[in-house]
Design an enzyme around this catalytic site. Sequence first.
Site, mmCIF file in Angstrom:
data_model
loop_
_atom_site.group_PDB
_atom_site.id
_atom_site.type_symbol
_atom_site.label_atom_id
_atom_site.label_comp_id
_atom_site.label_asym_id
_atom_site.label_seq_id
_atom_site.Cartn_x
_atom_site.Cartn_y
_atom_site.Cartn_z
ATOM 1 N N LYS A 13 -7.156 -1.190 12.300
ATOM 2 C CA LYS A 13 -8.276 -0.538 11.596
ATOM 3 C C LYS A 13 -8.872 -1.478 10.547
ATOM 4 C CE LYS A 13 -5.752 2.957 10.052
ATOM 5 N NZ LYS A 13 -4.407 2.812 10.616
ATOM 6 N N ARG A 88 -7.170 11.337 7.137
ATOM 7 C CA ARG A 88 -5.929 11.358 7.912
ATOM 8 C C ARG A 88 -5.488 12.783 8.216
ATOM 9 N NH1 ARG A 88 -4.275 5.942 5.937
ATOM 10 N NH2 ARG A 88 -2.441 5.241 7.046
ATOM 11 N N ARG A 122 3.001 -8.980 10.131
ATOM 12 C CA ARG A 122 1.769 -8.864 9.331
ATOM 13 C C ARG A 122 1.976 -9.347 7.894
ATOM 14 N NH1 ARG A 122 -1.684 -3.332 8.768
ATOM 15 N NH2 ARG A 122 0.117 -2.452 7.700
ATOM 16 N N ARG A 155 3.857 -6.073 3.361
ATOM 17 C CA ARG A 155 3.872 -4.720 2.814
ATOM 18 C C ARG A 155 5.263 -4.113 2.974
ATOM 19 N NH1 ARG A 155 -1.330 -1.615 5.103
ATOM 20 N NH2 ARG A 155 0.190 0.070 4.944
ATOM 21 N N ARG A 166 5.871 6.527 9.633
ATOM 22 C CA ARG A 166 4.407 6.586 9.510
ATOM 23 C C ARG A 166 3.788 7.025 10.838
ATOM 24 N NH1 ARG A 166 3.313 0.738 7.661
ATOM 25 N NH2 ARG A 166 1.124 1.260 7.841
HETATM 26 P P1 AMP Z 1 -2.699 2.230 5.159
HETATM 27 O O1 AMP Z 1 -2.938 0.965 4.379
HETATM 28 O O2 AMP Z 1 -3.981 2.876 5.612
HETATM 29 O O3 AMP Z 1 -1.707 2.037 6.278
HETATM 30 O O4 AMP Z 1 -2.028 3.263 4.134
HETATM 31 C C1 AMP Z 1 -0.767 3.014 3.549
HETATM 32 C C2 AMP Z 1 -0.191 4.313 2.989
HETATM 33 O O5 AMP Z 1 -1.074 4.833 1.972
HETATM 34 C C3 AMP Z 1 -0.064 5.440 3.999
HETATM 35 O O6 AMP Z 1 1.146 5.345 4.763
HETATM 36 C C4 AMP Z 1 -0.086 6.671 3.079
HETATM 37 O O7 AMP Z 1 1.160 6.829 2.423
HETATM 38 C C5 AMP Z 1 -1.116 6.265 2.022
HETATM 39 N N1 AMP Z 1 -2.480 6.677 2.431
HETATM 40 C C6 AMP Z 1 -3.533 5.874 2.736
HETATM 41 N N2 AMP Z 1 -4.614 6.591 3.081
HETATM 42 C C7 AMP Z 1 -4.248 7.898 3.011
HETATM 43 C C8 AMP Z 1 -4.910 9.132 3.286
HETATM 44 N N3 AMP Z 1 -6.188 9.177 3.712
HETATM 45 N N4 AMP Z 1 -4.205 10.279 3.095
HETATM 46 C C9 AMP Z 1 -2.929 10.259 2.665
HETATM 47 N N5 AMP Z 1 -2.231 9.132 2.417
HETATM 48 C C10 AMP Z 1 -2.876 7.959 2.583
#
Ligand code: AMP
Length: 219
Positions: A13, A88, A122, A155, A166
Amino acid sequence: MKAVIIGPPGAGKGSVAEYFKSKYCIPHLSTGDVFRAEISRETELGRIAKTYIDRGELVPDDIVIEIVKKTLSQMDLSRGVILDGYPRTLKQAEALDSFLEIDVAIYVYIPEEVAIERLSNRYVCPICNKIYNLKFNPPKNDLTCDQDGAKLYRRSDDEPDIVRERYRVYYQQSKAVIDYYRSKRKLVEVDNSQNLEFTIGILEKILISNGILKLKPCR
Ligand code: AMP
């Protein structure tokens, strides 16, 4: 182009968003990046978000919706916006409709095992958030960002056990989001299990030929 990008962890993404940002100057808002920045600045929001992120769980809807609404109100949306990692949940998607009308929901998908393999390689730049993969897209110099020379990091939620959690959370929550945009006829689906450049090329053609992406490249 006002777009949301949805898909499982590791689907690409952020890389897709990065492409449209650099070629078409469409601003990119990643909720994950917002939370990581808050965590590194040790703010109250960062402290709360970290407790969820470290377990691979979602940050509560009310917090995320408020942050996205506030951040969007401060951005220049004249060329559109790409929301990455939001919405999400169905609640987040419905809330978004009350403050931004999107043109398209891009669903990028890959199988779980491919994601785990990718995420274990990554690395991310802490300054510009550019994403590298040590196998498929390595930095030119050992673990430093090509753009700004910052030391890349891994990360903490990219550990395989947390990635699996996740994934579980993703499947539980995001199917409703995908169905929501499909029923509104706004969903464009692309398979990214092979090659990112190929996927992006197909996606770009679909967006242009359907009149969703009307911008000229900005550089
Ligand atoms: P990402 O970088 O998009 O993989 O997000 C990393 C983490 O941030 C996710 O596993 C969630 O814990 C939190 N997070 C990011 N975006 C959201 C969202 N829209 N709703 C809830 N938690 C989020």
